[in-house]
Design a protein around this motif. Structure first.
Motif, PDB file in Angstrom:
ATOM      1  N   GLY A  93      80.275  63.847   4.206  1.00 21.53           N
ATOM      2  CA  GLY A  93      79.005  63.713   3.484  1.00 21.53           C
ATOM      3  C   GLY A  93      78.867  62.425   2.712  1.00 21.53           C
ATOM      4  N   ASP A  94      79.970  61.659   2.544  1.00 17.39           N
ATOM      5  CA  ASP A  94      79.892  60.369   1.849  1.00 17.39           C
ATOM      6  C   ASP A  94      79.141  59.354   2.700  1.00 17.39           C
ATOM      7  N   GLU A  95      78.368  58.514   2.045  1.00 15.28           N
ATOM      8  CA  GLU A  95      77.655  57.459   2.770  1.00 15.28           C
ATOM      9  C   GLU A  95      78.613  56.319   3.095  1.00 15.28           C
ATOM     10  N   VAL A  96      78.519  55.817   4.305  1.00 15.96           N
ATOM     11  CA  VAL A  96      79.339  54.699   4.759  1.00 15.96           C
ATOM     12  C   VAL A  96      78.476  53.445   4.797  1.00 15.96           C
ATOM     13  N   PHE A  97      78.958  52.390   4.150  1.00 12.67           N
ATOM     14  CA  PHE A  97      78.221  51.133   4.089  1.00 12.67           C
ATOM     15  C   PHE A  97      78.876  50.084   4.980  1.00 12.67           C
ATOM     16  N   VAL A  98      78.085  49.077   5.345  1.00 10.37           N
ATOM     17  CA  VAL A  98      78.611  47.924   6.076  1.00 10.37           C
ATOM     18  C   VAL A  98      78.124  46.667   5.369  1.00 10.37           C
ATOM     19  N   ASN A  99      78.581  45.532   5.848  1.00  7.69           N
ATOM     20  CA  ASN A  99      78.124  44.251   5.322  1.00  7.69           C
ATOM     21  C   ASN A  99      77.304  43.561   6.399  1.00  7.69           C
ATOM     22  N   TYR A 100      76.116  43.095   6.036  1.00  3.97           N
ATOM     23  CA  TYR A 100      75.238  42.453   7.011  1.00  3.97           C
ATOM     24  C   TYR A 100      75.566  40.978   7.221  1.00  3.97           C
ATOM     25  N   GLY A 101      76.614  40.506   6.560  1.00  5.96           N
ATOM     26  CA  GLY A 101      77.081  39.145   6.820  1.00  5.96           C
ATOM     27  C   GLY A 101      76.606  38.123   5.802  1.00  5.96           C
ATOM     28  N   PRO A 102      77.208  36.914   5.839  1.00  3.36           N
ATOM     29  CA  PRO A 102      76.837  35.838   4.906  1.00  3.36           C
ATOM     30  C   PRO A 102      75.510  35.196   5.312  1.00  3.36           C
ATOM     31  N   LYS A 103      74.467  35.463   4.555  1.00  2.75           N
ATOM     32  CA  LYS A 103      73.144  34.915   4.839  1.00  2.75           C
ATOM     33  C   LYS A 103      72.489  34.481   3.539  1.00  2.75           C
ATOM     34  N   SER A 104      71.512  33.608   3.659  1.00  6.39           N
ATOM     35  CA  SER A 104      70.768  33.163   2.481  1.00  6.39           C
ATOM     36  C   SER A 104      69.780  34.245   2.070  1.00  6.39           C
ATOM     37  N   ALA A 105      69.189  34.070   0.879  1.00  7.47           N
ATOM     38  CA  ALA A 105      68.195  35.028   0.400  1.00  7.47           C
ATOM     39  C   ALA A 105      67.018  35.110   1.363  1.00  7.47           C
ATOM     40  N   ALA A 106      66.553  33.953   1.851  1.00  8.28           N
ATOM     41  CA  ALA A 106      65.427  33.935   2.781  1.00  8.28           C
ATOM     42  C   ALA A 106      65.777  34.622   4.095  1.00  8.28           C
ATOM     43  N   GLU A 107      67.004  34.415   4.589  1.00  6.34           N
ATOM     44  CA  GLU A 107      67.421  35.056   5.842  1.00  6.34           C
ATOM     45  C   GLU A 107      67.503  36.568   5.693  1.00  6.34           C
ATOM     46  N   TYR A 108      68.057  37.028   4.557  1.00  6.23           N
ATOM     47  CA  TYR A 108      68.123  38.472   4.340  1.00  6.23           C
ATOM     48  C   TYR A 108      66.724  39.072   4.285  1.00  6.23           C
ATOM     49  N   LEU A 109      65.820  38.400   3.578  1.00  3.36           N
ATOM     50  CA  LEU A 109      64.463  38.925   3.463  1.00  3.36           C
ATOM     51  C   LEU A 109      63.752  38.916   4.811  1.00  3.36           C
ATOM     52  N   LEU A 110      63.868  37.817   5.550  1.00  2.00           N
ATOM     53  CA  LEU A 110      63.152  37.693   6.811  1.00  2.00           C
ATOM     54  C   LEU A 110      63.724  38.616   7.887  1.00  2.00           C
ATOM     55  N   GLU A 111      65.027  38.876   7.841  1.00  3.32           N
ATOM     56  CA  GLU A 111      65.650  39.711   8.866  1.00  3.32           C
ATOM     57  C   GLU A 111      65.700  41.186   8.485  1.00  3.32           C
ATOM     58  N   HIS A 112      65.990  41.465   7.206  1.00  2.00           N
ATOM     59  CA  HIS A 112      66.237  42.858   6.807  1.00  2.00           C
ATOM     60  C   HIS A 112      65.228  43.411   5.817  1.00  2.00           C
ATOM     61  N   GLY A 113      64.433  42.546   5.206  1.00  2.00           N
ATOM     62  CA  GLY A 113      63.403  43.035   4.292  1.00  2.00           C
ATOM     63  C   GLY A 113      63.860  43.268   2.870  1.00  2.00           C
ATOM     64  N   PHE A 114      65.068  42.841   2.512  1.00  6.83           N
ATOM     65  CA  PHE A 114      65.557  42.968   1.134  1.00  6.83           C
ATOM     66  C   PHE A 114      66.504  41.812   0.836  1.00  6.83           C
ATOM     67  N   ILE A 115      66.903  41.675  -0.430  1.00  6.24           N
ATOM     68  CA  ILE A 115      67.796  40.583  -0.829  1.00  6.24           C
ATOM     69  C   ILE A 115      68.921  41.163  -1.684  1.00  6.24           C
ATOM     70  N   PRO A 116      70.154  41.193  -1.182  1.00  5.79           N
ATOM     71  CA  PRO A 116      71.268  41.711  -1.987  1.00  5.79           C
ATOM     72  C   PRO A 116      71.666  40.719  -3.083  1.00  5.79           C
ATOM     73  N   LYS A 117      72.421  41.206  -4.054  1.00  6.16           N
ATOM     74  CA  LYS A 117      72.800  40.361  -5.195  1.00  6.16           C
ATOM     75  C   LYS A 117      73.658  39.178  -4.772  1.00  6.16           C
ATOM     76  N   GLN A 118      74.517  39.362  -3.771  1.00  6.10           N
ATOM     77  CA  GLN A 118      75.394  38.280  -3.343  1.00  6.10           C
ATOM     78  C   GLN A 118      74.594  37.089  -2.836  1.00  6.10           C
TER      79      GLN A 118
END
Length: 390
Positions: A154-179
């Protein structure tokens, strides 16, 4: 197989609808929000948007419209009528693929069910290739954790979407992580001027004399980065490319055919003070222009305060601007320091004189009093020593 078909059918039913994606992904934002995003980033967002629209229109005209039985305009999923083989449906599919794909075994792939894993900055790794089956010979994908956490049912499993810029995260995934906000990245684009009198020579060098397996185009984009511990120094590849772009005047002799195999290597180090000044000023100008465009967006009502918890298009665009502004400002400051230190650099002519042993003043006395088998001051070979390879 029936089991596989049932799995895919169930997976399709839980995918977000076009209406839901319109608020979640920039590819489906309204035109005003997309225009704000374009002005908030140095990435050429409009190219991605234009490519999707053009590809969808081409497929509609050349393929889908010829057989609407096989390629229906709409389908019914969960009791809702959704666009399918149309420009709108293609944009929705592109957004789904962009936000849920993983780069595995050299290709971008969507892995149903695994694509539902959310991103976490810490204690996670990217989805990677793996094997499965009784003998471990069937290719697949796997999720590994970088932490020592013991997972319970029942625990949620997370992954890492990789090293990307803020613009790349937004354009590809629709959000911006803190990193992506901590490590600020912006993109600068430069081009060999088609009006340059040495345009053909420079294109020839980029095509045949740069990297054996990857010829360079005359239009190149580079990332500039600001992160803790870095002083804003740009990628050496930017300097190398721009030294060639700005090569001219008294330095143009390096474009002669005799240097053709070596000139790209020469560009890895400062060529002349005039050339280096042109390179520094070009980077400074690019940073200044990008910063001015971002400031104009804020003056026109694009938002001037960054709220890390704001997930609206305006709020996310403000986060992108804030991150890229840091990278551009740090790079501009570094180039200003470089401009003030141009007279301290060693340039091509000085390096060449050193290679020939001609970088010191000649003293008549230094040519006297040495044995025949010894080199005099400043010499690199004995006269008549027979060590020249003609």
């Amino acid at each position: 197989k029936a089991e596989c078909q049932a799995l895919i059918s169930s997976w399709i039913k839980v995918l977000p609808s076009p209406e839901e994606m319109a608020t979640l992904h920039p590819l489906l934002w309204d035109e005003d929000a997309q225009e704000t995003l374009q002005g908030s980033s140095t990435k050429k967002v409009y190219r991605t948007l234009d490519d999707i629209e053009e590809d969808g229109a081409w497929l509609t005209e050349r393929v889908w419209s010829d057989d609407r039985t096989r390629f229906p305009e709409t389908v019914t999923i969960n009791g809702q009528i959704r666009p399918c083989f149309t420009v709108e449906g293609f944009a929705w599919a592109a957004a789904i693929a962009s936000s849920r794909s993983s780069f595995v075994d050299g290709s971008l792939r969507i892995v149903p069910v695994m694509d539902m894993a959310n991103h976490a900055d810490l204690g996670t790794e990217e989805v990677r290739g793996g094997t499965m089956g009784a003998f471990g010979t069937t290719k697949g994908a796997e999720i590994r954790t970088a932490s020592t956490k013991a997972y319970e049912v029942g625990d949620e499993v997370f992954v890492n979407y990789g090293p990307k810029s803020a613009a790349e995260y937004l354009l590809e995934h629709g959000f911006i992580p803190k990193q992506a906000r901590t490590t600020a990245v912006s993109e600068l684009t430069f081009e060999v001027d088609p009006e340059d009198r040495f345009y053909d020579d420079k294109l020839d060098i980029l095509e045949f004399e740069t990297y054996d397996s990857a010829p360079m185009e005359p239009l190149q984009s580079f990332d500039v980065v600001q992160e803790p511990g870095r002083d804003g120094e740009p990628d050496p590849a930017i300097m190398q490319f721009l030294r060639l772009v700005k090569l001219g005047g008294k330095d143009a002799f390096l474009l002669e055919s005799i240097f053709r195999k070596e000139v790209w290597g020469f560009m890895g180090l400062p060529v002349s003070e005039a050339n280096e000044r042109s390179v520094v000023e070009e980077i400074e100008a690019a940073c200044t222009k990008a910063l001015e465009e971002m400031n104009a967006i804020e003056k026109d009502g694009g938002g001037d305060e960054t709220n890390e918890n704001d997930t609206s298009p305006e709020g996310l665009c403000a986060i992108v601007r804030d991150a890229e502004r840091k990278a551009l400002t740090r790079t501009s400051e570094y180039m200003q320091r470089e401009r003030e230190a141009l007279d301290l650099k060693e340039y091509y002519q000085e390096r060449r004189l050193k290679d020939l042993g001609l970088d010191s003043e000649w003293d008549p006395e230094s040519d006297m009093g040495f044995d025949d088998d010894e080199l005099n001051y400043g010499q690199t070979r004995l006269p008549g020593g027979g060590d020249l390879d003609w």
